[in-house]
Design a protein around this motif. Sequence first.
Motif, PDB file in Angstrom:
ATOM      1  N   VAL A  28       0.826  -1.209   0.000  1.00 22.40           N
ATOM      2  CA  VAL A  28       0.000   0.000   0.000  1.00 22.40           C
ATOM      3  C   VAL A  28       0.858   1.256   0.000  1.00 22.40           C
ATOM      4  O   VAL A  28       1.626   1.509   0.926  1.00 22.40           O
ATOM      5  N   ALA A  29       0.703   2.045  -1.057  1.00 22.71           N
ATOM      6  CA  ALA A  29       1.244   3.397  -1.091  1.00 22.71           C
ATOM      7  C   ALA A  29       0.093   4.336  -0.758  1.00 22.71           C
ATOM      8  O   ALA A  29      -1.005   4.193  -1.304  1.00 22.71           O
ATOM      9  N   PHE A  30       0.318   5.274   0.142  1.00 20.50           N
ATOM     10  CA  PHE A  30      -0.769   6.161   0.538  1.00 20.50           C
ATOM     11  C   PHE A  30      -0.285   7.599   0.628  1.00 20.50           C
ATOM     12  O   PHE A  30       0.899   7.866   0.812  1.00 20.50           O
ATOM     13  N   THR A  31      -1.226   8.509   0.465  1.00 24.12           N
ATOM     14  CA  THR A  31      -0.885   9.926   0.531  1.00 24.12           C
ATOM     15  C   THR A  31      -1.254  10.501   1.890  1.00 24.12           C
ATOM     16  O   THR A  31      -2.132   9.998   2.589  1.00 24.12           O
TER      17      THR A  31
ATOM     18  N   ARG B 213       3.916   8.047   9.276  1.00 23.27           N
ATOM     19  CA  ARG B 213       4.875   7.010   9.680  1.00 23.27           C
ATOM     20  C   ARG B 213       4.183   5.937  10.525  1.00 23.27           C
ATOM     21  O   ARG B 213       4.498   4.741  10.401  1.00 23.27           O
ATOM     22  N   ALA B 214       3.248   6.353  11.372  1.00 20.75           N
ATOM     23  CA  ALA B 214       2.518   5.384  12.211  1.00 20.75           C
ATOM     24  C   ALA B 214       1.671   4.458  11.352  1.00 20.75           C
ATOM     25  O   ALA B 214       1.608   3.243  11.606  1.00 20.75           O
ATOM     26  N   VAL B 215       1.011   5.003  10.328  1.00 18.33           N
ATOM     27  CA  VAL B 215       0.194   4.166   9.437  1.00 18.33           C
ATOM     28  C   VAL B 215       1.084   3.209   8.646  1.00 18.33           C
ATOM     29  O   VAL B 215       0.746   2.031   8.468  1.00 18.33           O
ATOM     30  N   ALA B 216       2.215   3.701   8.185  1.00 15.28           N
ATOM     31  CA  ALA B 216       3.141   2.837   7.448  1.00 15.28           C
ATOM     32  C   ALA B 216       3.589   1.656   8.305  1.00 15.28           C
ATOM     33  O   ALA B 216       3.684   0.519   7.821  1.00 15.28           O
TER      34      ALA B 216
ATOM     35  N   SER C  76       3.208  -6.445   4.669  1.00  9.93           N
ATOM     36  CA  SER C  76       3.154  -5.789   3.362  1.00  9.93           C
ATOM     37  C   SER C  76       4.077  -4.580   3.343  1.00  9.93           C
ATOM     38  O   SER C  76       4.448  -4.040   4.388  1.00  9.93           O
ATOM     39  N   ARG C  77       4.417  -4.137   2.149  1.00 12.54           N
ATOM     40  CA  ARG C  77       5.231  -2.942   2.005  1.00 12.54           C
ATOM     41  C   ARG C  77       4.355  -1.696   2.120  1.00 12.54           C
ATOM     42  O   ARG C  77       3.184  -1.701   1.734  1.00 12.54           O
ATOM     43  N   ALA C  78       4.948  -0.617   2.630  1.00 10.21           N
ATOM     44  CA  ALA C  78       4.240   0.653   2.779  1.00 10.21           C
ATOM     45  C   ALA C  78       5.073   1.776   2.177  1.00 10.21           C
ATOM     46  O   ALA C  78       6.307   1.759   2.240  1.00 10.21           O
ATOM     47  N   LEU C  79       4.385   2.737   1.603  1.00 11.39           N
ATOM     48  CA  LEU C  79       5.052   3.891   1.022  1.00 11.39           C
ATOM     49  C   LEU C  79       4.182   5.112   1.281  1.00 11.39           C
ATOM     50  O   LEU C  79       3.077   5.225   0.736  1.00 11.39           O
ATOM     51  N   ALA C  80       4.642   6.012   2.165  1.00 10.32           N
ATOM     52  CA  ALA C  80       3.900   7.231   2.490  1.00 10.32           C
ATOM     53  C   ALA C  80       4.432   8.375   1.639  1.00 10.32           C
ATOM     54  O   ALA C  80       5.633   8.669   1.667  1.00 10.32           O
ATOM     55  N   ILE C  81       3.549   9.027   0.880  1.00  9.94           N
ATOM     56  CA  ILE C  81       3.979  10.064  -0.052  1.00  9.94           C
ATOM     57  C   ILE C  81       3.153  11.326   0.194  1.00  9.94           C
ATOM     58  O   ILE C  81       1.933  11.326  -0.007  1.00  9.94           O
ATOM     59  N   GLN C  82       3.805  12.399   0.613  1.00 12.27           N
ATOM     60  CA  GLN C  82       3.103  13.660   0.823  1.00 12.27           C
ATOM     61  C   GLN C  82       2.648  14.203  -0.526  1.00 12.27           C
ATOM     62  O   GLN C  82       3.454  14.388  -1.448  1.00 12.27           O
ATOM     63  N   THR C  83       1.349  14.448  -0.651  1.00 16.36           N
ATOM     64  CA  THR C  83       0.798  14.826  -1.950  1.00 16.36           C
ATOM     65  C   THR C  83      -0.359  15.801  -1.786  1.00 16.36           C
ATOM     66  O   THR C  83      -1.275  15.563  -0.998  1.00 16.36           O
ATOM     67  N   ASP C  84      -0.317  16.881  -2.549  1.00 14.34           N
ATOM     68  CA  ASP C  84      -1.460  17.777  -2.689  1.00 14.34           C
ATOM     69  C   ASP C  84      -2.203  17.321  -3.936  1.00 14.34           C
ATOM     70  O   ASP C  84      -1.740  17.535  -5.065  1.00 14.34           O
ATOM     71  N   LEU C  85      -3.345  16.704  -3.755  1.00 20.35           N
ATOM     72  CA  LEU C  85      -4.063  16.107  -4.879  1.00 20.35           C
ATOM     73  C   LEU C  85      -4.626  17.148  -5.833  1.00 20.35           C
ATOM     74  O   LEU C  85      -4.983  16.799  -6.969  1.00 20.35           O
ATOM     75  N   THR C  86      -4.717  18.400  -5.409  1.00 16.20           N
ATOM     76  CA  THR C  86      -5.192  19.438  -6.319  1.00 16.20           C
ATOM     77  C   THR C  86      -4.097  19.909  -7.276  1.00 16.20           C
ATOM     78  O   THR C  86      -4.374  20.660  -8.207  1.00 16.20           O
ATOM     79  N   ASP C  87      -2.877  19.445  -7.062  1.00 21.50           N
ATOM     80  CA  ASP C  87      -1.729  19.792  -7.903  1.00 21.50           C
ATOM     81  C   ASP C  87      -1.456  18.618  -8.845  1.00 21.50           C
ATOM     82  O   ASP C  87      -0.983  17.567  -8.417  1.00 21.50           O
ATOM     83  N   THR C  88      -1.720  18.797 -10.121  1.00 17.83           N
ATOM     84  CA  THR C  88      -1.582  17.682 -11.063  1.00 17.83           C
ATOM     85  C   THR C  88      -0.141  17.183 -11.161  1.00 17.83           C
ATOM     86  O   THR C  88       0.084  15.985 -11.366  1.00 17.83           O
ATOM     87  N   ALA C  89       0.816  18.088 -11.007  1.00 19.81           N
ATOM     88  CA  ALA C  89       2.217  17.668 -11.070  1.00 19.81           C
ATOM     89  C   ALA C  89       2.553  16.739  -9.906  1.00 19.81           C
ATOM     90  O   ALA C  89       3.275  15.744 -10.083  1.00 19.81           O
ATOM     91  N   GLN C  90       2.038  17.038  -8.720  1.00 19.65           N
ATOM     92  CA  GLN C  90       2.288  16.176  -7.569  1.00 19.65           C
ATOM     93  C   GLN C  90       1.596  14.827  -7.729  1.00 19.65           C
ATOM     94  O   GLN C  90       2.137  13.795  -7.322  1.00 19.65           O
TER      95      GLN C  90
END
Length: 262
Positions: free
Chosen positions: A40-43, A52-55, A63-77
């Motif tokens: 699970v990769a999550f934003t 970090r706690a959720v990961a 399972s593998r975890a990947l936490a990625i800081q993301t502003d979903l209103t930004d298409t580039a992000q």
Amino acid sequence: MNELRVKQSGFRNGIAIVAGGSGGLGSAICQRLAAEGVDVAFTYNRNADRARAVAKLIEEHGSRALAIQTDLTDTAQVDRLLQRVNTEWSTPSTVIYAAGPQLYFKYISQLDPAIFKATMDQDIYGFYNLASASLPLLRQERGALVALSTPAIVRYTKKDILSIAPKAAIHSVVRGIAVEEGRFGIRANSVGIGLVGDAGLFETLTANGDIDEKYMQATYERVPLQRLGLANEIAEAVAFLASERASFITGQLLMVDGGLST
């Protein structure tokens, strides 16, 4: 990835993206997927400690975890989010939208148009950016898209327009994806969630006075099961729709609301 568990539960290649995975419902969804062997990769937005706690909780399921800081209103992000998951792991076969802005219970007559606009912009465009950018990847895996919604779409609840308006638009897009992308094997569904007692939103609404004893009494009278939902109950429905157990279900709004929408 636990390939045996993934094969048994039917999550294609066993890679999922959960937008808003650091929230109360998002965390429960991440853990439910991880319990079935899905990586699970999550934003998350700002709370890196919570991410970090959720990961860690995901990894405790093996399972593998990947936490990625993301502003979903930004298409580039959003593009960077998908590229990172695809590069570091592989093509995701599951995309879940469990994100959204802070909500307030307000009568339409008392709602500041600026708050309405900000809520609509964050929720609708955040979902649309993620969904539209994910389609080429989901086509490759004949994957599944699931979005959290609200039962108030079909049974209007007073003072809940900030939830109803954006979620109605989001479910319209979900239905459109189901119709247009079914030829590529993509399934798209929504889950209408009732009031959940062990997730962050309930605590916030209680703290700011939007939910009080009178509101709760009215809720119990309207909900046939006469109780609040639990985050793991929502996660179970999401996992079902995302998996091959729901392989012939698309374009639907599954209510998990204790019967409120009945």
